[in-house]
Design a protein around this motif. Structure first.
Motif, PDB file in Angstrom:
ATOM      1  N   ALA A  24      40.501-125.923 -27.555  1.00 21.11           N
ATOM      2  CA  ALA A  24      39.457-125.578 -26.591  1.00 21.11           C
ATOM      3  C   ALA A  24      39.101-124.094 -26.654  1.00 21.11           C
ATOM      4  O   ALA A  24      37.923-123.726 -26.613  1.00 21.11           O
ATOM      5  CB  ALA A  24      39.909-125.953 -25.182  1.00 21.11           C
ATOM      6  N   THR A  25      40.113-123.238 -26.771  1.00 27.14           N
ATOM      7  CA  THR A  25      39.814-121.803 -26.840  1.00 27.14           C
ATOM      8  C   THR A  25      39.152-121.440 -28.165  1.00 27.14           C
ATOM      9  O   THR A  25      38.288-120.562 -28.202  1.00 27.14           O
ATOM     10  CB  THR A  25      41.077-120.942 -26.620  1.00 27.14           C
ATOM     11  OG1 THR A  25      42.082-121.340 -27.545  1.00 27.14           O
ATOM     12  CG2 THR A  25      41.574-121.056 -25.199  1.00 27.14           C
ATOM     13  N   GLU A  26      39.516-122.108 -29.247  1.00 29.15           N
ATOM     14  CA  GLU A  26      38.845-121.843 -30.528  1.00 29.15           C
ATOM     15  C   GLU A  26      37.381-122.265 -30.474  1.00 29.15           C
ATOM     16  O   GLU A  26      36.506-121.558 -30.960  1.00 29.15           O
ATOM     17  CB  GLU A  26      39.560-122.546 -31.692  1.00 29.15           C
ATOM     18  CG  GLU A  26      40.655-121.721 -32.313  1.00 29.15           C
ATOM     19  CD  GLU A  26      40.200-120.312 -32.687  1.00 29.15           C
ATOM     20  OE1 GLU A  26      39.179-120.130 -33.391  1.00 29.15           O
ATOM     21  OE2 GLU A  26      40.877-119.359 -32.271  1.00 29.15           O
ATOM     22  N   GLN A  27      37.125-123.435 -29.869  1.00 29.33           N
ATOM     23  CA  GLN A  27      35.745-123.890 -29.729  1.00 29.33           C
ATOM     24  C   GLN A  27      34.956-122.931 -28.840  1.00 29.33           C
ATOM     25  O   GLN A  27      33.817-122.581 -29.141  1.00 29.33           O
ATOM     26  CB  GLN A  27      35.707-125.298 -29.154  1.00 29.33           C
ATOM     27  CG  GLN A  27      34.317-125.868 -29.054  1.00 29.33           C
ATOM     28  CD  GLN A  27      34.304-127.262 -28.456  1.00 29.33           C
ATOM     29  OE1 GLN A  27      35.279-127.725 -27.873  1.00 29.33           O
ATOM     30  NE2 GLN A  27      33.187-127.942 -28.602  1.00 29.33           N
ATOM     31  N   LEU A  28      35.561-122.492 -27.747  1.00 32.41           N
ATOM     32  CA  LEU A  28      34.920-121.519 -26.858  1.00 32.41           C
ATOM     33  C   LEU A  28      34.627-120.223 -27.606  1.00 32.41           C
ATOM     34  O   LEU A  28      33.520-119.682 -27.530  1.00 32.41           O
ATOM     35  CB  LEU A  28      35.819-121.245 -25.650  1.00 32.41           C
ATOM     36  CG  LEU A  28      35.380-120.122 -24.710  1.00 32.41           C
ATOM     37  CD1 LEU A  28      34.012-120.403 -24.108  1.00 32.41           C
ATOM     38  CD2 LEU A  28      36.433-119.918 -23.626  1.00 32.41           C
ATOM     39  N   ARG A  29      35.598-119.732 -28.335  1.00 34.00           N
ATOM     40  CA  ARG A  29      35.442-118.477 -29.090  1.00 34.00           C
ATOM     41  C   ARG A  29      34.292-118.583 -30.098  1.00 34.00           C
ATOM     42  O   ARG A  29      33.443-117.691 -30.195  1.00 34.00           O
ATOM     43  CB  ARG A  29      36.770-118.159 -29.793  1.00 34.00           C
ATOM     44  CG  ARG A  29      36.858-116.779 -30.374  1.00 34.00           C
ATOM     45  CD  ARG A  29      38.256-116.489 -30.892  1.00 34.00           C
ATOM     46  NE  ARG A  29      39.106-116.033 -29.794  1.00 34.00           N
ATOM     47  CZ  ARG A  29      40.194-116.674 -29.352  1.00 34.00           C
ATOM     48  NH1 ARG A  29      40.583-117.790 -29.913  1.00 34.00           N
ATOM     49  NH2 ARG A  29      40.896-116.183 -28.351  1.00 34.00           N
ATOM     50  N   ARG A  87      30.767-116.551 -29.833  1.00 31.32           N
ATOM     51  CA  ARG A  87      30.445-115.665 -30.960  1.00 31.32           C
ATOM     52  C   ARG A  87      29.063-115.997 -31.530  1.00 31.32           C
ATOM     53  O   ARG A  87      28.221-115.110 -31.711  1.00 31.32           O
ATOM     54  CB  ARG A  87      31.501-115.785 -32.064  1.00 31.32           C
ATOM     55  CG  ARG A  87      31.134-114.975 -33.323  1.00 31.32           C
ATOM     56  CD  ARG A  87      32.193-115.046 -34.397  1.00 31.32           C
ATOM     57  NE  ARG A  87      33.268-114.143 -33.999  1.00 31.32           N
ATOM     58  CZ  ARG A  87      34.511-114.517 -33.727  1.00 31.32           C
ATOM     59  NH1 ARG A  87      34.864-115.774 -33.807  1.00 31.32           N
ATOM     60  NH2 ARG A  87      35.411-113.633 -33.357  1.00 31.32           N
ATOM     61  N   ALA A  88      28.810-117.269 -31.775  1.00 30.63           N
ATOM     62  CA  ALA A  88      27.532-117.670 -32.370  1.00 30.63           C
ATOM     63  C   ALA A  88      26.361-117.331 -31.452  1.00 30.63           C
ATOM     64  O   ALA A  88      25.335-116.802 -31.904  1.00 30.63           O
ATOM     65  CB  ALA A  88      27.549-119.166 -32.678  1.00 30.63           C
ATOM     66  N   ARG A  89      26.483-117.620 -30.158  1.00 27.75           N
ATOM     67  CA  ARG A  89      25.386-117.361 -29.224  1.00 27.75           C
ATOM     68  C   ARG A  89      25.135-115.862 -29.040  1.00 27.75           C
ATOM     69  O   ARG A  89      23.983-115.426 -29.029  1.00 27.75           O
ATOM     70  CB  ARG A  89      25.677-118.017 -27.875  1.00 27.75           C
ATOM     71  CG  ARG A  89      25.741-119.528 -27.922  1.00 27.75           C
ATOM     72  CD  ARG A  89      24.400-120.162 -28.159  1.00 27.75           C
ATOM     73  NE  ARG A  89      23.634-120.061 -26.924  1.00 27.75           N
ATOM     74  CZ  ARG A  89      22.311-120.079 -26.860  1.00 27.75           C
ATOM     75  NH1 ARG A  89      21.596-120.197 -27.944  1.00 27.75           N
ATOM     76  NH2 ARG A  89      21.697-119.980 -25.708  1.00 27.75           N
ATOM     77  N   VAL A  90      26.188-115.076 -28.912  1.00 24.13           N
ATOM     78  CA  VAL A  90      26.010-113.628 -28.730  1.00 24.13           C
ATOM     79  C   VAL A  90      25.387-113.014 -29.979  1.00 24.13           C
ATOM     80  O   VAL A  90      24.461-112.205 -29.889  1.00 24.13           O
ATOM     81  CB  VAL A  90      27.346-112.946 -28.358  1.00 24.13           C
ATOM     82  CG1 VAL A  90      27.237-111.427 -28.454  1.00 24.13           C
ATOM     83  CG2 VAL A  90      27.779-113.357 -26.964  1.00 24.13           C
TER      84      VAL A  90
END
Length: 140
Positions: free
Chosen positions: A99-104, A108-111
């Protein structure tokens, strides 16, 4: 440590002029404060159903944990590189590492897409877990 980053963009007049002038002469600057990049990261994190935030309260008293608000984020800018920190809540049970990897990766992609900054690091603090069946049902 810089709080602002500035970039230069070419003018239309210089792009239209052929001749002996460069086609990429600067027309001005765009400045994006670190706080704006942090808000973009907060919004990106809130796009995932299993990520929540703490809301309200004073010194932890009366704070609510919810999945409608945006989690807290902070940002440091170093030139065109951003370093982010997120404070989130998550549903439970959930595989926290995945979950944290998916969040990260999502943040990252959106920012990077929305701001143009290179995100070199994202630290994630999971400050609470929510075992409520209402949210877990949405995830299934």
């Amino acid at each position: 440590m810089a709080d602002l980053t500035t970039t230069q963009t070419p003018t239309r007049r210089h792009l239209r002029q052929g001749g002996g002038r460069s086609r990429r002469e600067p027309r001005g600057t765009t400045t994006i404060p670190a706080q704006v990049v942090a808000r973009v990261a907060e919004q990106a994190a809130s796009e995932l159903a299993y990520v929540g935030s703490a809301a309200g309260g004073l010194l932890g008293i009366g704070a609510r944990r919810e999945f409608r608000g945006r989690p807290d984020a902070s940002c440091d800018l170093y030139g065109t590189t951003a370093v982010l920190r997120l404070d989130v809540g998550m549903t439970f049970p959930i595989p926290l590492r995945e979950a944290t990897e998916q969040l990260r990766e999502h943040v990252r992609a959106r920012v990077e897409q929305l701001t143009g900054f290179n995100v070199s690091r994202i630290d994630i603090d999971i400050s609470w877990l929510d075992p409520s069946s209402r949210v877990r049902g949405r995830l299934r």
